[in-house]
Design a protein around this motif. Structure first.
Motif, PDB file in Angstrom:
ATOM      1  N   TYR A 134       0.831  -1.211   0.000  1.00  0.00           N
ATOM      2  CA  TYR A 134       0.000   0.000   0.000  1.00  0.00           C
ATOM      3  C   TYR A 134       0.869   1.267   0.000  1.00  0.00           C
ATOM      4  O   TYR A 134       0.544   2.246  -0.679  1.00  0.00           O
ATOM      5  CB  TYR A 134      -0.918   0.008   1.224  1.00  0.00           C
ATOM      6  CG  TYR A 134      -1.920  -1.121   1.267  1.00  0.00           C
ATOM      7  CD1 TYR A 134      -2.536  -1.590   0.110  1.00  0.00           C
ATOM      8  CD2 TYR A 134      -2.265  -1.730   2.486  1.00  0.00           C
ATOM      9  CE1 TYR A 134      -3.468  -2.627   0.155  1.00  0.00           C
ATOM     10  CE2 TYR A 134      -3.186  -2.764   2.534  1.00  0.00           C
ATOM     11  CZ  TYR A 134      -3.782  -3.210   1.368  1.00  0.00           C
ATOM     12  OH  TYR A 134      -4.693  -4.229   1.409  1.00  0.00           O
ATOM     13  N   GLN A 135       1.971   1.227   0.764  1.00  0.00           N
ATOM     14  CA  GLN A 135       2.841   2.399   0.836  1.00  0.00           C
ATOM     15  C   GLN A 135       3.417   2.752  -0.527  1.00  0.00           C
ATOM     16  O   GLN A 135       3.531   3.929  -0.888  1.00  0.00           O
ATOM     17  CB  GLN A 135       3.979   2.160   1.829  1.00  0.00           C
ATOM     18  CG  GLN A 135       3.617   2.397   3.279  1.00  0.00           C
ATOM     19  CD  GLN A 135       4.832   2.343   4.187  1.00  0.00           C
ATOM     20  OE1 GLN A 135       5.982   2.366   3.729  1.00  0.00           O
ATOM     21  NE2 GLN A 135       4.584   2.271   5.490  1.00  0.00           N
ATOM     22  N   GLN A 177       0.852   4.571  -2.485  1.00  0.00           N
ATOM     23  CA  GLN A 177       0.655   5.905  -1.935  1.00  0.00           C
ATOM     24  C   GLN A 177       1.816   6.823  -2.310  1.00  0.00           C
ATOM     25  O   GLN A 177       1.610   7.992  -2.698  1.00  0.00           O
ATOM     26  CB  GLN A 177       0.502   5.827  -0.418  1.00  0.00           C
ATOM     27  CG  GLN A 177       0.226   7.177   0.242  1.00  0.00           C
ATOM     28  CD  GLN A 177       0.014   7.043   1.736  1.00  0.00           C
ATOM     29  OE1 GLN A 177      -0.012   5.947   2.289  1.00  0.00           O
ATOM     30  NE2 GLN A 177      -0.128   8.172   2.411  1.00  0.00           N
TER      31      GLN A 177
END
Length: 337
Positions: A208-209, A212
């Motif tokens: 997810y990072q 993002q």
């Protein structure tokens, strides 16, 4: 007035250094417990009698109640689903423990049965323990913390009081995912295991990072969690193919192996028609015709470091609460774009 100089009190370390043996050997000679040759025992006892050595418990020299055992706590599924991981970690732990003349014993637990761990704690079978996996709802860690037995986890924990050793899974998975995104793969699927296992949460956190950081949204319909069998992994692979993903990532080597097998059965060409990667590399992936892109961790070093931290704790020495080890992203043919 003349002062009488106080004679320095002899320590276990002094005795060990003078005789050229380990502190554990001195402890075993004094306590009469544990593995030690008769000749060595006699030499140690003669020396300490001549020099009036007495164990200093305040300095961490409690020799009479030691078992010279280190415990490893494993969940039962680790003996099968994580087989490549377990023997490498055990080798690192065992070699480090052996240097300090400690034995390693295993205790098995599962999600509903902690009786083996209870027996080890209540019967004082070990001097310290290594938890081989951390959980979101971590009852084994809570039991050990309550018992007061020194312990270390292989895996991260939200409890800052727990001593933890692990690979940097968040950063590793973020880096691999970022590379795939930079290559142009925008629809990346992930097949992951039990969400109660902290390691699976950390791997997804890295995934997810990466999205993002690069301002690229991930497709939630391509994230599959709690996949605990080959049948479920194959079902996830079918849905991923239907949704025209660019790449599949298995959160561990076993799941990646299932995905690879399914793609081969469906005659899906790798990497021409589907890219494939793994958040953990092992020999399980060596059978692939094309090398599988994966993250390489030194599992033996992980075991060694966990045991070193535990031994320091057992001796009453300072140790880092959180130790994160390095990794390597191995880019191979399976993600060629």
């Amino acid at each position: 007035m003349m002062r009488v100089q106080e004679e320095k009190k002899l320590t276990m370390e002094d005795v060990a250094k003078e005789l050229g043996v380990s502190k554990t050997t001195v402890s075993r000679a004094v306590s009469g417990k544990g593995r030690i040759g008769e000749e060595t025992r006699k030499r140690v006892l003669e020396y300490i009698e001549q020099h009036n050595y007495k164990p200093n418990q305040a300095a961490g020299e409690p020799v009479h109640n030691r078992t010279y055992n280190i415990g490893m706590v494993l969940q039962t599924d680790m003996l099968t689903s994580e087989l490549p991981f377990f023997p490498k970690a055990l080798k690192g732990i065992g070699e480090t423990a052996e240097k300090e003349e400690y034995n390693v014993i295993m205790t098995l637990v599962d999600s509903n049965d902690f009786s083996g761990l209870v027996r080890v704690i209540e019967n004082h079978k070990v001097d310290g323990m290594i938890l081989m996996r951390t959980l979101q709802d971590d009852q084994p860690a809570a039991m050990l913390k309550k018992s007061g037995i020194p312990f270390v986890t292989i895996g991260l924990s939200d409890d800052p009081q727990i001593y933890q050793v692990d690979n940097d899974h968040v950063d590793a998975c973020r880096e691999l995912t970022s590379i795939l995104l930079l290559k142009g793969m925008k629809k990346i699927a992930v097949v992951s295991g039990d969400r109660n296992h902290v390691i699976n949460r950390k791997r997804l956190e890295g995934f997810y990072q990466a999205h993002q950081d690069m301002g690229i949204p991930y497709d939630a319909s391509l994230i599959f969690t709690d996949i605990d069998s080959e049948a479920f992994a194959c079902g996830a692979a079918e849905r991923i193919l239907q949704r025209s993903a660019d790449c599949m990532i298995g959160a561990d080597d076993l799941l990646t192996g299932y995905l690879l097998k399914k793609l081969e059965e469906e005659n899906v060409r790798i990497p021409e028609e589907m890219r494939l990667a793994s958040f953990h590399d092992s020999q399980l992936l060596k059978s692939a015709k094309n090398g599988i892109t994966a993250i390489k961790f030194n599992i033996e070093e992980l075991g060694r470091e966990a045991c070193k931290v535990l031994l320091r704790r057992m001796r009453g020495e300072e140790a880092a609460h959180i130790t994160k080890l390095s990794y390597e992203v191995a880019m191979r043919e399976s993600t060629k774009w």
